[in-house]
Design an enzyme around this catalytic site. Structure first.
Site, PDB file in Angstrom:
ATOM      1  N   GLY A  11       0.687  -1.478  -0.047  1.00 43.42           N
ATOM      2  CA  GLY A  11      -0.222   0.003   0.217  1.00 43.42           C
ATOM      3  C   GLY A  11       0.688   0.888   0.141  1.00 43.42           C
ATOM      4  O   GLY A  11       0.168   2.299   0.746  1.00 43.42           O
ATOM      5  N   HIS A  12       1.674   0.924  -0.354  1.00 39.23           N
ATOM      6  CA  HIS A  12       2.994   2.424  -0.922  1.00 39.23           C
ATOM      7  C   HIS A  12       2.254   3.594  -1.190  1.00 39.23           C
ATOM      8  O   HIS A  12       2.500   4.930  -1.391  1.00 39.23           O
ATOM      9  CB  HIS A  12       4.162   2.117  -1.243  1.00 39.23           C
ATOM     10  CG  HIS A  12       4.226   1.915  -2.578  1.00 39.23           C
ATOM     11  ND1 HIS A  12       3.646   0.373  -3.041  1.00 39.23           N
ATOM     12  CD2 HIS A  12       4.526   2.907  -4.010  1.00 39.23           C
ATOM     13  CE1 HIS A  12       4.103   0.749  -4.661  1.00 39.23           C
ATOM     14  NE2 HIS A  12       3.946   1.980  -4.575  1.00 39.23           N
ATOM     15  N   LEU A  15      -1.844   7.079   1.797  1.00 39.97           N
ATOM     16  CA  LEU A  15      -1.541   7.524   2.935  1.00 39.97           C
ATOM     17  C   LEU A  15      -0.113   7.386   3.758  1.00 39.97           C
ATOM     18  O   LEU A  15       0.552   7.948   4.101  1.00 39.97           O
ATOM     19  CB  LEU A  15      -2.580   7.737   4.066  1.00 39.97           C
ATOM     20  CG  LEU A  15      -2.757   9.327   4.806  1.00 39.97           C
ATOM     21  CD1 LEU A  15      -2.492  10.252   4.532  1.00 39.97           C
ATOM     22  CD2 LEU A  15      -3.938   9.890   5.492  1.00 39.97           C
ATOM     23  N   VAL A  16      -0.785   6.293   4.443  1.00 43.35           N
ATOM     24  CA  VAL A  16      -0.398   5.082   5.444  1.00 43.35           C
ATOM     25  C   VAL A  16       1.250   4.798   4.772  1.00 43.35           C
ATOM     26  O   VAL A  16       2.463   4.859   5.049  1.00 43.35           O
ATOM     27  CB  VAL A  16      -0.622   4.421   6.156  1.00 43.35           C
ATOM     28  CG1 VAL A  16       0.237   4.011   7.196  1.00 43.35           C
ATOM     29  CG2 VAL A  16      -1.801   5.084   6.847  1.00 43.35           C
ATOM     30  N   SER A 108      -7.529  -0.059  12.496  1.00 43.95           N
ATOM     31  CA  SER A 108      -7.745   1.067  12.655  1.00 43.95           C
ATOM     32  C   SER A 108      -8.324   1.280  13.795  1.00 43.95           C
ATOM     33  O   SER A 108      -9.210   0.113  15.098  1.00 43.95           O
ATOM     34  CB  SER A 108      -8.809   0.614  11.446  1.00 43.95           C
ATOM     35  OG  SER A 108     -10.428   2.509  11.745  1.00 43.95           O
ATOM     36  N   SER A 109      -8.880   2.083  14.997  1.00 44.77           N
ATOM     37  CA  SER A 109      -9.367   2.856  15.921  1.00 44.77           C
ATOM     38  C   SER A 109     -10.905   2.158  16.277  1.00 44.77           C
ATOM     39  O   SER A 109     -11.380   2.143  16.712  1.00 44.77           O
ATOM     40  CB  SER A 109      -9.276   4.064  16.686  1.00 44.77           C
ATOM     41  OG  SER A 109      -9.810   4.675  15.469  1.00 44.77           O
ATOM     42  N   CYS A 110     -11.758   1.845  14.631  1.00 46.24           N
ATOM     43  CA  CYS A 110     -12.655   1.450  14.444  1.00 46.24           C
ATOM     44  C   CYS A 110     -13.699   0.994  14.943  1.00 46.24           C
ATOM     45  O   CYS A 110     -14.783  -0.057  15.422  1.00 46.24           O
ATOM     46  CB  CYS A 110     -13.297   1.909  13.308  1.00 46.24           C
ATOM     47  SG  CYS A 110     -13.069   0.887  12.169  1.00 46.24           S
ATOM     48  N   TYR A 137     -15.926  -2.683   7.547  1.00 43.22           N
ATOM     49  CA  TYR A 137     -14.603  -2.127   7.756  1.00 43.22           C
ATOM     50  C   TYR A 137     -14.262  -2.811   8.858  1.00 43.22           C
ATOM     51  O   TYR A 137     -13.055  -3.184   9.273  1.00 43.22           O
ATOM     52  CB  TYR A 137     -14.367  -0.941   7.191  1.00 43.22           C
ATOM     53  CG  TYR A 137     -13.199  -0.190   7.522  1.00 43.22           C
ATOM     54  CD1 TYR A 137     -11.870  -0.360   6.067  1.00 43.22           C
ATOM     55  CD2 TYR A 137     -12.581   0.333   8.380  1.00 43.22           C
ATOM     56  CE1 TYR A 137     -10.622  -0.497   6.076  1.00 43.22           C
ATOM     57  CE2 TYR A 137     -11.093   0.874   8.275  1.00 43.22           C
ATOM     58  CZ  TYR A 137     -10.280   0.074   7.664  1.00 43.22           C
ATOM     59  OH  TYR A 137      -8.642   0.592   7.716  1.00 43.22           O
ATOM     60  N   LYS A 141     -10.818  -5.232  10.210  1.00 46.29           N
ATOM     61  CA  LYS A 141      -9.537  -5.450  11.071  1.00 46.29           C
ATOM     62  C   LYS A 141      -9.798  -6.353  11.951  1.00 46.29           C
ATOM     63  O   LYS A 141      -8.447  -6.311  12.755  1.00 46.29           O
ATOM     64  CB  LYS A 141      -9.617  -3.438  10.198  1.00 46.29           C
ATOM     65  CG  LYS A 141      -9.411  -2.642  10.010  1.00 46.29           C
ATOM     66  CD  LYS A 141      -7.995  -2.835   9.700  1.00 46.29           C
ATOM     67  CE  LYS A 141      -7.798  -1.961   8.129  1.00 46.29           C
ATOM     68  NZ  LYS A 141      -6.274  -2.608   7.291  1.00 46.29           N
ATOM     69  N   THR A 165      -4.870   6.093  15.052  1.00 43.91           N
ATOM     70  CA  THR A 165      -5.916   6.613  15.619  1.00 43.91           C
ATOM     71  C   THR A 165      -6.635   7.482  14.420  1.00 43.91           C
ATOM     72  O   THR A 165      -5.549   6.613  13.427  1.00 43.91           O
ATOM     73  CB  THR A 165      -5.829   7.881  16.403  1.00 43.91           C
ATOM     74  OG1 THR A 165      -7.681   8.168  16.885  1.00 43.91           O
ATOM     75  CG2 THR A 165      -5.041   8.523  16.553  1.00 43.91           C
ATOM     76  N   LEU A 167      -6.091   9.927  10.555  1.00 44.80           N
ATOM     77  CA  LEU A 167      -4.739   9.841  10.124  1.00 44.80           C
ATOM     78  C   LEU A 167      -5.524  10.874   9.444  1.00 44.80           C
ATOM     79  O   LEU A 167      -6.319  11.404   8.468  1.00 44.80           O
ATOM     80  CB  LEU A 167      -4.305   8.588   9.412  1.00 44.80           C
ATOM     81  CG  LEU A 167      -4.109   7.953  10.812  1.00 44.80           C
ATOM     82  CD1 LEU A 167      -3.899   6.086   9.833  1.00 44.80           C
ATOM     83  CD2 LEU A 167      -2.997   8.391  11.614  1.00 44.80           C
ATOM     84  N   HIS A 180     -11.947  11.150   4.223  1.00 45.40           N
ATOM     85  CA  HIS A 180     -11.789  11.652   5.686  1.00 45.40           C
ATOM     86  C   HIS A 180     -12.376  12.848   6.124  1.00 45.40           C
ATOM     87  O   HIS A 180     -12.205  14.034   5.830  1.00 45.40           O
ATOM     88  CB  HIS A 180     -11.115  10.895   6.648  1.00 45.40           C
ATOM     89  CG  HIS A 180     -11.057   9.444   6.744  1.00 45.40           C
ATOM     90  ND1 HIS A 180      -9.459   8.964   5.940  1.00 45.40           N
ATOM     91  CD2 HIS A 180     -11.782   8.679   7.249  1.00 45.40           C
ATOM     92  CE1 HIS A 180     -10.360   7.705   6.053  1.00 45.40           C
ATOM     93  NE2 HIS A 180     -11.113   7.265   7.049  1.00 45.40           N
ATOM     94  N   TRP A 203     -20.560  17.723   8.130  1.00 42.54           N
ATOM     95  CA  TRP A 203     -21.633  17.308   8.575  1.00 42.54           C
ATOM     96  C   TRP A 203     -22.297  17.132   9.893  1.00 42.54           C
ATOM     97  O   TRP A 203     -20.797  16.997  10.776  1.00 42.54           O
ATOM     98  CB  TRP A 203     -20.713  15.838   7.713  1.00 42.54           C
ATOM     99  CG  TRP A 203     -21.830  15.756   6.442  1.00 42.54           C
ATOM    100  CD1 TRP A 203     -21.898  16.493   5.522  1.00 42.54           C
ATOM    101  CD2 TRP A 203     -21.380  14.484   6.162  1.00 42.54           C
ATOM    102  NE1 TRP A 203     -22.070  16.128   4.301  1.00 42.54           N
ATOM    103  CE2 TRP A 203     -21.957  14.566   4.366  1.00 42.54           C
ATOM    104  CE3 TRP A 203     -20.988  13.511   6.622  1.00 42.54           C
ATOM    105  CZ2 TRP A 203     -22.015  13.735   3.386  1.00 42.54           C
ATOM    106  CZ3 TRP A 203     -21.941  11.718   4.974  1.00 42.54           C
ATOM    107  CH2 TRP A 203     -21.842  12.286   3.930  1.00 42.54           C
TER     108      TRP A 203
END
Length: 313
Positions: A11-12, A15-16, A108-110, A137, A141, A165, A167, A180, A203
């Site tokens: 996943g380069h 974002l991460v 993910s924190s979700c 999702y 995870k 958390t 990002l 996001h 929102w």
């Protein structure tokens, strides 16, 4: 982690993953293995196994995932569950089969319950119902971190998991439909400023509390964990600080320089009312975030201005 070790960042282009690659290069790691999703479909078990057999990476950062905001999570529910399950299962299993020295899975924190006690400790996993809008999702995870945990227990591998958390940062997704909240607000305020719009709509009520971590800080934390953490239990990664969505919007408004008014659309969902990670396990290991929220937003907005014509929209 030896500087000459072969490191695969899954996943380069995201974002991460992009932040991990930048951090690895900054720290002297030059033997990186990178494949785009067009070059390697991580949902394809045979393709992933062939890749691992050929490349034989020593270390793996599993940052590849199908991601998005509330609307994307709630709209593409089957895809978010299927794609993420396949990606993580294929990479983790092939890493085991081809004797990867160490793998770090990014969650993910979700994953925590919607009404979880705050701040959220790692032990609170699976103690309540998930937030419905991103349940697929979150389930994917949770499955990924449990795969790592149980491959460790059954096979004795060194596969660890980190739960970051919310990002944001360089190479973020600024699509107003699928991004996001933070990058979406940056784009909204910027376009409102250009168009001299009198208001910007946010929102929800603005009341939910969120924690935000600059993505380059996350990358630094992940490399730290790869070098220093070998436990089967996953570890939270965050700042340990939270702000309301309204406070976030006001901060972005100042950074962008927009002079209009905010309007909160209460017909839109708020999502989880509060999400603050307990990061004591990580801080006890010796790592803390370095970038303040305003500084991170300033860096992200500067990058957005420089890359508007080529960024993901």
């Amino acid at each position: 982690m030896d500087s000459q070790a072969k490191v695969y960042v899954a996943g380069h282009n995201g974002l991460v993953g992009g932040a991990i690659v930048r951090a690895l290069k900054d720290q002297g790691y030059a033997n990186l293995v990178l494949r785009s999703s067009k070059e390697l479909d991580l949902r394809n078990q045979q393709a992933v196994d062939t890749f691992f057999a050929q490349e034989k990476p020593d270390y793996v950062f599993l940052a590849a995932a199908k991601v998005g905001g509330i609307q994307a999570n709630n709209t593409y529910r089957a895809e978010f569950l299927y794609d993420n399950l396949m990606i993580e299962a294929n990479v983790i299993h092939s890493a085991y089969r081809h004797q990867v020295q160490k793998l770090l899975f990014l969650g993910s924190s979700c994953i925590y319950p919607k009404l979880c006690a705050q701040p959220m400790q790692e032990e609170y996993l699976l103690t309540g119902f998930l937030e419905p809008t991103n349940e697929p999702y979150a389930i994917a995870k949770i499955a990924g971190l449990k795969l790592c945990e149980n491959y460790c227990r059954q096979y004795g591998v060194n596969f660890i998991s980190a739960m970051p958390t919310n990002l944001y940062g360089i190479n973020d997704n600024f699509d107003l439909a699928n991004s996001h909240v933070l990058p979406a607000l940056i784009r909204k305020f910027h376009e409102a400023k250009l168009n001299q719009s009198p208001t910007v709509t946010v929102w929800g009520t603005g009341e939910p509390l969120r924690e935000f971590l600059y993505v380059d800080d996350l990358a630094d934390a992940l490399i730290f964990l790869m070098q220093n953490y070998d436990e089967t239990e996953f570890v939270n990664v965050g700042t340990g600080e939270e702000v309301s969505i309204k406070e976030l919007a006001l901060t972005i408004q100042v950074v962008v320089g927009y002079s209009g008014d905010l309007v909160f659309d209460t017909s839109k969902p708020d999502g989880t009312p509060r999400k603050l990670l307990d990061v004591s396990r990580l801080t006890k290991s010796g790592w803390r975030a370095k970038t303040s929220l305003k500084e991170g937003i300033e860096k992200t907005y500067a990058w957005y201005l420089e890359n508007m014509d080529s960024i993901r929209k």
